[in-house]
Design a protein around this motif. Structure first.
Motif, PDB file in Angstrom:
ATOM      1  N   LEU A  41       0.708  -1.016   0.022  1.00  0.00           N
ATOM      2  CA  LEU A  41      -0.078   0.254  -0.302  1.00  0.00           C
ATOM      3  C   LEU A  41       0.661   1.381  -0.238  1.00  0.00           C
ATOM      4  O   LEU A  41       0.673   2.272  -0.694  1.00  0.00           O
TER       5      LEU A  41
ATOM      6  N   ASN B 255       2.943  -4.045  -5.552  1.00  0.00           N
ATOM      7  CA  ASN B 255       3.339  -5.536  -4.666  1.00  0.00           C
ATOM      8  C   ASN B 255       4.455  -6.195  -5.209  1.00  0.00           C
ATOM      9  O   ASN B 255       5.358  -5.950  -5.753  1.00  0.00           O
TER      10      ASN B 255
ATOM     11  N   LEU C 195       4.723  -9.355  -6.044  1.00  0.00           N
ATOM     12  CA  LEU C 195       4.516 -10.114  -6.554  1.00  0.00           C
ATOM     13  C   LEU C 195       4.830  -9.586  -7.878  1.00  0.00           C
ATOM     14  O   LEU C 195       5.039  -9.050  -9.243  1.00  0.00           O
TER      15      LEU C 195
ATOM     16  N   HIS D 176       0.590 -16.001 -19.085  1.00  0.00           N
ATOM     17  CA  HIS D 176       1.704 -17.257 -20.712  1.00  0.00           C
ATOM     18  C   HIS D 176      -0.048 -17.381 -21.030  1.00  0.00           C
ATOM     19  O   HIS D 176      -0.831 -16.761 -21.078  1.00  0.00           O
TER      20      HIS D 176
ATOM     21  N   LEU E 146       4.326 -15.355  -6.251  1.00  0.00           N
ATOM     22  CA  LEU E 146       4.702 -15.529  -8.225  1.00  0.00           C
ATOM     23  C   LEU E 146       3.182 -15.648  -8.139  1.00  0.00           C
ATOM     24  O   LEU E 146       1.958 -16.497  -7.909  1.00  0.00           O
ATOM     25  N   VAL E 147       2.692 -14.833  -8.932  1.00  0.00           N
ATOM     26  CA  VAL E 147       0.679 -15.288  -9.780  1.00  0.00           C
ATOM     27  C   VAL E 147       0.805 -15.201 -11.736  1.00  0.00           C
ATOM     28  O   VAL E 147       1.754 -14.966 -11.760  1.00  0.00           O
ATOM     29  N   VAL E 148      -0.127 -16.705 -11.491  1.00  0.00           N
ATOM     30  CA  VAL E 148       0.147 -16.437 -13.069  1.00  0.00           C
ATOM     31  C   VAL E 148      -1.353 -16.310 -13.686  1.00  0.00           C
ATOM     32  O   VAL E 148      -2.105 -16.041 -13.120  1.00  0.00           O
TER      33      VAL E 148
ATOM     34  N   PRO F 299      -2.682 -16.888 -17.509  1.00  0.00           N
ATOM     35  CA  PRO F 299      -3.019 -16.752 -18.492  1.00  0.00           C
ATOM     36  C   PRO F 299      -3.909 -16.056 -18.996  1.00  0.00           C
ATOM     37  O   PRO F 299      -5.175 -15.242 -18.945  1.00  0.00           O
TER      38      PRO F 299
ATOM     39  N   ARG G 200      -8.925  -7.954 -26.745  1.00  0.00           N
ATOM     40  CA  ARG G 200      -9.045  -7.301 -25.688  1.00  0.00           C
ATOM     41  C   ARG G 200      -8.007  -7.367 -24.731  1.00  0.00           C
ATOM     42  O   ARG G 200      -7.367  -7.399 -23.867  1.00  0.00           O
TER      43      ARG G 200
ATOM     44  N   ARG H   9      -5.274  -3.725 -17.271  1.00  0.00           N
ATOM     45  CA  ARG H   9      -6.432  -3.848 -15.885  1.00  0.00           C
ATOM     46  C   ARG H   9      -6.090  -4.229 -15.074  1.00  0.00           C
ATOM     47  O   ARG H   9      -5.614  -4.014 -13.843  1.00  0.00           O
ATOM     48  N   PHE H  10      -5.175  -5.853 -15.300  1.00  0.00           N
ATOM     49  CA  PHE H  10      -4.949  -6.473 -14.082  1.00  0.00           C
ATOM     50  C   PHE H  10      -3.771  -6.086 -13.833  1.00  0.00           C
ATOM     51  O   PHE H  10      -3.320  -5.894 -12.400  1.00  0.00           O
TER      52      PHE H  10
ATOM     53  N   LEU I 267      -3.993  -3.360 -11.314  1.00  0.00           N
ATOM     54  CA  LEU I 267      -4.876  -3.539 -10.059  1.00  0.00           C
ATOM     55  C   LEU I 267      -3.963  -4.290  -9.122  1.00  0.00           C
ATOM     56  O   LEU I 267      -3.955  -3.534  -7.904  1.00  0.00           O
ATOM     57  N   GLN I 268      -3.512  -5.028  -9.728  1.00  0.00           N
ATOM     58  CA  GLN I 268      -2.122  -5.859  -9.105  1.00  0.00           C
ATOM     59  C   GLN I 268      -0.943  -4.972  -8.534  1.00  0.00           C
ATOM     60  O   GLN I 268      -0.504  -5.406  -7.251  1.00  0.00           O
ATOM     61  N   ARG I 269      -0.727  -4.619  -9.294  1.00  0.00           N
ATOM     62  CA  ARG I 269       0.754  -3.594  -9.265  1.00  0.00           C
ATOM     63  C   ARG I 269       1.764  -4.582  -8.678  1.00  0.00           C
ATOM     64  O   ARG I 269       2.437  -4.596  -7.988  1.00  0.00           O
TER      65      ARG I 269
ATOM     66  N   PRO J  46      -6.944  -3.455  -4.171  1.00  0.00           N
ATOM     67  CA  PRO J  46      -7.320  -4.317  -3.534  1.00  0.00           C
ATOM     68  C   PRO J  46      -5.746  -4.729  -2.614  1.00  0.00           C
ATOM     69  O   PRO J  46      -5.942  -5.211  -1.297  1.00  0.00           O
ATOM     70  N   GLN J  47      -4.936  -3.797  -2.460  1.00  0.00           N
ATOM     71  CA  GLN J  47      -3.794  -3.101  -1.305  1.00  0.00           C
ATOM     72  C   GLN J  47      -4.036  -3.208  -0.222  1.00  0.00           C
ATOM     73  O   GLN J  47      -4.027  -3.486   1.161  1.00  0.00           O
ATOM     74  N   ALA J  48      -4.990  -1.662  -0.144  1.00  0.00           N
ATOM     75  CA  ALA J  48      -5.677  -0.801   0.866  1.00  0.00           C
ATOM     76  C   ALA J  48      -6.642  -1.849   1.813  1.00  0.00           C
ATOM     77  O   ALA J  48      -6.563  -2.574   2.922  1.00  0.00           O
TER      78      ALA J  48
ATOM     79  N   GLU K 134      -6.580 -23.172 -15.527  1.00  0.00           N
ATOM     80  CA  GLU K 134      -7.522 -22.832 -16.357  1.00  0.00           C
ATOM     81  C   GLU K 134      -8.657 -22.363 -15.521  1.00  0.00           C
ATOM     82  O   GLU K 134      -9.377 -21.326 -16.221  1.00  0.00           O
TER      83      GLU K 134
ATOM     84  N   LEU L 161      -9.222 -19.584 -12.935  1.00  0.00           N
ATOM     85  CA  LEU L 161      -9.282 -18.872 -13.836  1.00  0.00           C
ATOM     86  C   LEU L 161     -10.612 -18.180 -14.263  1.00  0.00           C
ATOM     87  O   LEU L 161     -10.901 -17.162 -14.919  1.00  0.00           O
TER      88      LEU L 161
ATOM     89  N   LEU M 238      -4.217 -15.291  -8.956  1.00  0.00           N
ATOM     90  CA  LEU M 238      -3.877 -17.077  -8.522  1.00  0.00           C
ATOM     91  C   LEU M 238      -2.593 -16.797  -7.867  1.00  0.00           C
ATOM     92  O   LEU M 238      -1.263 -16.142  -9.002  1.00  0.00           O
ATOM     93  N   VAL M 239      -2.363 -16.876  -6.808  1.00  0.00           N
ATOM     94  CA  VAL M 239      -0.712 -17.515  -7.204  1.00  0.00           C
ATOM     95  C   VAL M 239      -0.449 -18.658  -6.651  1.00  0.00           C
ATOM     96  O   VAL M 239      -0.943 -19.673  -5.941  1.00  0.00           O
ATOM     97  N   VAL M 240       0.604 -19.316  -7.412  1.00  0.00           N
ATOM     98  CA  VAL M 240       0.869 -20.573  -7.616  1.00  0.00           C
ATOM     99  C   VAL M 240       2.235 -21.066  -6.404  1.00  0.00           C
ATOM    100  O   VAL M 240       3.300 -20.098  -6.653  1.00  0.00           O
TER     101      VAL M 240
END
Lengths: 339, 339
Positions: free
Chosen positions: A60, A65, A67, A72, A98-100, A102, A109, A116-117, A120-122, B55-57, B85, B88, B98-100
DNA sequence: CTGAAAGCGCTTACAG
DNA sequence: CTGAAAGCGCTTACAG
């Protein structure tokens, strides 16, 4: 007095060390402007308390983050997983996770979705696997959003700090050399789909070696597939139905090469006696098919590890490496041509 | 007046809607105590601004991240990826990511490692793939740390809210039925390793069906493997060297079944004429081996989707499902016994 | 049903 | 080299 059971915060450390939170923060972030004695004192308290900075709070405050993202699109499952293992090797014992993600490279799009991802996730940074790693617009997006990125590719698609690359072109040339040394002359190519840099590099390596050996490649000896199994069957079927059929086939990946095995079987041709086959990837299918397939293996796990390090610790020695040579893995699908 | 380019915060929404931050927060969190008109007004502003809660806040305030964790130890790569998948599919268009986390089930520190991971990342919940999904200590850990969890398994290892399960036992019985219908009597089993629930379930299903058909299983017709390719070769080799060798083999997974194909080839036995083979997983090798393998497919992607929903929206109708029947996929590795 | 205040656990300018 | 204050963008009791 905080409750004994609560996980310690920066305040606990500051209080016990007799310094301000800010100084503790400086220790955490390895600030240069810091008295050596102070640092040692604070570090002792940190170790004593087993203090670990709260990632959510840091995220924050830093608007970023800890992350790493893995982007892929549906390549070889084993490759994705091996790469993930490498990333894990690098983030183990760190605060990173690690955030995956796909993605669908055929979606119009895709770029917006990723934008957006990232917004959002920074994310701290992203690792991009082929084929979307070849998308320059995606790299540009990361750049403009201030998100680090490293691409995995078949060639030097980007600066050293942004890539882990294999040498597909050279190693495919070596594969052809190997076939020629064994006596093959009628060597066919099943190439990958348009728009894949890997397909391009492997084809160029193939053509260069053929030319170096003074061999010609008649147009009918070069067929295009889409990297999938069925396309390998179709492509090899066309090649094997040529009157003066090839004695060896190089396929641009293992899945298509496995398809070539099928096409050979359907025609009751023996591998390697009637037909030698070389693939690319060293995926599990290569070792498990009959006879075991000669193919090209690349150090995917090492690439994943180095890619993650490039993001997390760009100055580390291990993060400097960007070249990861692939090598020919000799098994039993290649032999001298009959007669 | 905030700068035009900055992403909107809860304060912007509150100001424009003429309410307090708290009320906006209530809208975001779908609080019940909320005037309908107020909600509509706030939602309009949210839509207008394109506001998305940071999301962080939220993570900091709630002491909980909007992250789903995927814990796995090295199973079939394709299974992991298919499950991903599915997850997702479920988190798309949500704030979740998703964190792996690959883990090492042979490490004595596994539980402690995961504890640290959960402590640090404050995950919303975790999805656990077999075989570590069968570890009750791990489920207990999640419970005590207040971290949601859903296990994927071959049987009902846990309550409906904590599991997505297939029906391995039944479907393997059906596979045996199928072989018997074709006329097989000497059917051998290559079972999986000790300590895997899947191995247990599949064996039980096999034995139950044999008994139901009044068939006996001599001890030498039952060999154990470790789910890997090489163990499949070794196990099948022993079976095929029996004087009165089996006419059909059921292997507890595809990798070992692929090994059985090799053992057959080494002895110049034809599949399926001399030997029928059935595997389990419907992994890519099954479709790509020659001849294409009859196997059991399970709806891994659907299981991943449902598992994620159980964590995120336990009351959703789609989250209620916990049974995911596997089905026999008939290809060409099975035929009537010779003669 | 709604709001003002305090807090989650960090970091960022700004002083000194 | 170090610290007091304010802030990151949310939510949680507590009132009313």
């Amino acid at each position: 007095m905080s409750k004994p059971n609560k996980t310690p915060t920066i305040n606990d450390v500051a209080r016990l060390a007799g310094v301000s939170k800010k100084t503790v923060s400086r220790v955490i972030n390895r600030s240069a402007l810091l008295n050596e004695d102070t640092r040692i004192k604070v570090e002792a308290v940190i170790a004593d308390l087993g203090y670990v900075p709260n990632p959510q709070a840091r995220a924050l405050a830093l608007r970023r983050n800890f992350l790493l993202g893995l982007l892929h699109d549906n390549p070889n499952a084993q490759t994705v997983l091996n790469f993930q293992e490498g990333v894990l090797d690098a983030i183990r014992e760190t605060e990173f996770a690690l955030v995956v993600r796909p993605v669908d490279r055929h979606s119009p799009r895709m770029i917006d979705d990723i934008r957006r991802f990232l917004e959002l996730q920074r994310l701290y940074g992203v690792l991009i696997l082929p084929p979307i790693s070849e998308n320059d617009a995606l790299a540009e997006l990361c750049h403009e959003m201030g998100c680090g990125y490293v691409r995995m590719g078949s060639a030097m698609l980007d600066d050293a700090e942004h890539i882990v690359a294999s040498n597909d072109r050279e190693v495919v040339s070596q594969a052809v050399d190997y076939l020629v040394e064994l006596g093959h002359r009628r060597i066919a190519l099943i190439e990958g789909p348009e728009g894949f840099r890997s397909a391009f590099e492997r084809r160029e390596g193939f053509l260069a070696a053929m030319q170096a050996h003074g061999l010609t490649l008649p147009p009918e000896m070069r067929v295009q597939g889409n990297y999938r199994f069925d396309s390998g069957i179709a492509a090899a079927s066309r090649l094997l139905d040529i009157a003066d059929r090839p004695t060896a086939i190089f396929a641009s990946n293992d899945e298509m090469a496995a398809g070539a095995f099928h096409a050979a079987r359907q025609r009751e041709l023996k591998v390697p006696d009637d037909l030698s086959i070389i693939g690319f990837d060293d995926s599990p299918i290569a070792a498990h098919i009959w006879p075991p397939m000669t193919t090209v293996g690349w150090p995917v796990r090492e690439m994943g590890r180095a890619a993650a390090l490039k993001l997390m610790a760009p100055t580390d020695e291990a993060a400097q490496q960007y070249r990861f040579p692939a090598t020919l893995v000799k098994r039993q699908s290649v032999g001298p041509p009959r007669g």
